[in-house]
Design a protein around this motif. Structure first.
Motif, PDB file in Angstrom:
ATOM      1  N   VAL A 142       0.881  -0.934   0.027  1.00  0.00           N
ATOM      2  CA  VAL A 142       0.038  -0.032  -0.083  1.00  0.00           C
ATOM      3  C   VAL A 142       0.873   1.352  -0.097  1.00  0.00           C
ATOM      4  O   VAL A 142       1.952   1.213   0.812  1.00  0.00           O
ATOM      5  N   ALA A 143       0.498   2.227  -0.786  1.00  0.00           N
ATOM      6  CA  ALA A 143       1.272   3.492  -0.935  1.00  0.00           C
ATOM      7  C   ALA A 143       0.315   4.616  -1.040  1.00  0.00           C
ATOM      8  O   ALA A 143      -0.795   4.525  -1.262  1.00  0.00           O
ATOM      9  N   THR A 144       0.688   5.859  -0.713  1.00  0.00           N
ATOM     10  CA  THR A 144       0.043   7.001  -0.646  1.00  0.00           C
ATOM     11  C   THR A 144      -0.109   7.358  -1.973  1.00  0.00           C
ATOM     12  O   THR A 144       0.853   7.141  -2.569  1.00  0.00           O
ATOM     13  N   GLU A 145      -1.130   7.989  -2.318  1.00  0.00           N
ATOM     14  CA  GLU A 145      -1.528   8.458  -4.025  1.00  0.00           C
ATOM     15  C   GLU A 145      -0.559   9.498  -4.386  1.00  0.00           C
ATOM     16  O   GLU A 145      -0.223   9.814  -5.255  1.00  0.00           O
ATOM     17  N   VAL A 146       0.297  10.249  -3.125  1.00  0.00           N
ATOM     18  CA  VAL A 146       1.113  11.174  -3.833  1.00  0.00           C
ATOM     19  C   VAL A 146       2.359  10.786  -4.272  1.00  0.00           C
ATOM     20  O   VAL A 146       2.926  11.099  -4.963  1.00  0.00           O
ATOM     21  N   ILE A 147       2.739   9.347  -3.938  1.00  0.00           N
ATOM     22  CA  ILE A 147       3.697   8.649  -4.453  1.00  0.00           C
ATOM     23  C   ILE A 147       3.234   8.134  -5.725  1.00  0.00           C
ATOM     24  O   ILE A 147       4.010   8.222  -6.840  1.00  0.00           O
ATOM     25  N   THR A 148       2.187   7.468  -5.646  1.00  0.00           N
ATOM     26  CA  THR A 148       1.755   6.582  -7.103  1.00  0.00           C
ATOM     27  C   THR A 148       1.371   7.638  -8.258  1.00  0.00           C
ATOM     28  O   THR A 148       1.360   7.321  -9.279  1.00  0.00           O
ATOM     29  N   THR A 149       0.611   8.680  -7.696  1.00  0.00           N
ATOM     30  CA  THR A 149      -0.112   9.646  -8.698  1.00  0.00           C
ATOM     31  C   THR A 149       0.894  10.637  -8.853  1.00  0.00           C
ATOM     32  O   THR A 149       1.006  11.343 -10.212  1.00  0.00           O
ATOM     33  N   PRO A 158      -9.254   7.326   3.451  1.00  0.00           N
ATOM     34  CA  PRO A 158      -8.816   6.173   2.866  1.00  0.00           C
ATOM     35  C   PRO A 158      -8.676   6.194   1.190  1.00  0.00           C
ATOM     36  O   PRO A 158      -7.749   5.318   0.714  1.00  0.00           O
ATOM     37  N   SER A 159      -9.295   7.105   0.620  1.00  0.00           N
ATOM     38  CA  SER A 159      -8.926   7.325  -0.836  1.00  0.00           C
ATOM     39  C   SER A 159      -7.646   7.625  -1.064  1.00  0.00           C
ATOM     40  O   SER A 159      -7.335   7.503  -2.276  1.00  0.00           O
ATOM     41  N   HIS A 160      -6.930   7.959  -0.168  1.00  0.00           N
ATOM     42  CA  HIS A 160      -5.402   8.384  -0.517  1.00  0.00           C
ATOM     43  C   HIS A 160      -4.476   7.278  -0.479  1.00  0.00           C
ATOM     44  O   HIS A 160      -3.526   7.549  -0.581  1.00  0.00           O
ATOM     45  N   TYR A 161      -5.215   6.019  -0.250  1.00  0.00           N
ATOM     46  CA  TYR A 161      -4.205   4.938  -0.167  1.00  0.00           C
ATOM     47  C   TYR A 161      -4.165   4.187  -1.460  1.00  0.00           C
ATOM     48  O   TYR A 161      -5.519   3.772  -1.965  1.00  0.00           O
TER      49      TYR A 161
END
Length: 94
Positions: free
Chosen positions: A7-14, A50-53
């Motif tokens: 699981v990663a935060t969306e600041v990393i993935t997006t 939760p939407s940020h994961y």
């Protein structure tokens, strides 16, 4: 068996931010590796959403963030942080 996930935060993935903090907790499913990756700059409010994961295939995440590969052999309860972008990870208390 499916590929291990993380699981990663969306600041990393997006937003393509670097991993600044990584920890391994007890997996929540058979496919879960237990690894969690954050940039380290996420606020408490951000983390409460939760939407940020994002659940990712671990191998795909490591291909995009090869600096985390040396951490993966560490057991549940391990945590690592780096103080500057591109720096090495140091073990920290979880």
């Amino acid at each position: 068996m499916s590929s291990p996930t993380c699981v990663a935060t969306e600041v990393i993935t997006t937003r393509q931010k670097s991993v600044g903090y990584a920890y391994r907790e007890k997996p929540v499913s058979p496919a879960d590796s237990g690894w969690r990756f954050l940039s380290g700059s996420e606020s408490e409010q951000y983390m409460d959403q939760p939407s940020h994961y994002v659940t990712c295939v671990l191998a795909d995440f490591v291909r995009e963030h090869p600096e985390v590969a040396p951490l993966l052999a560490h057991p549940v309860g391990s945590a690592f942080a780096r103080t500057k972008a591109g720096g090495r990870f140091d073990a920290v208390p979880e």
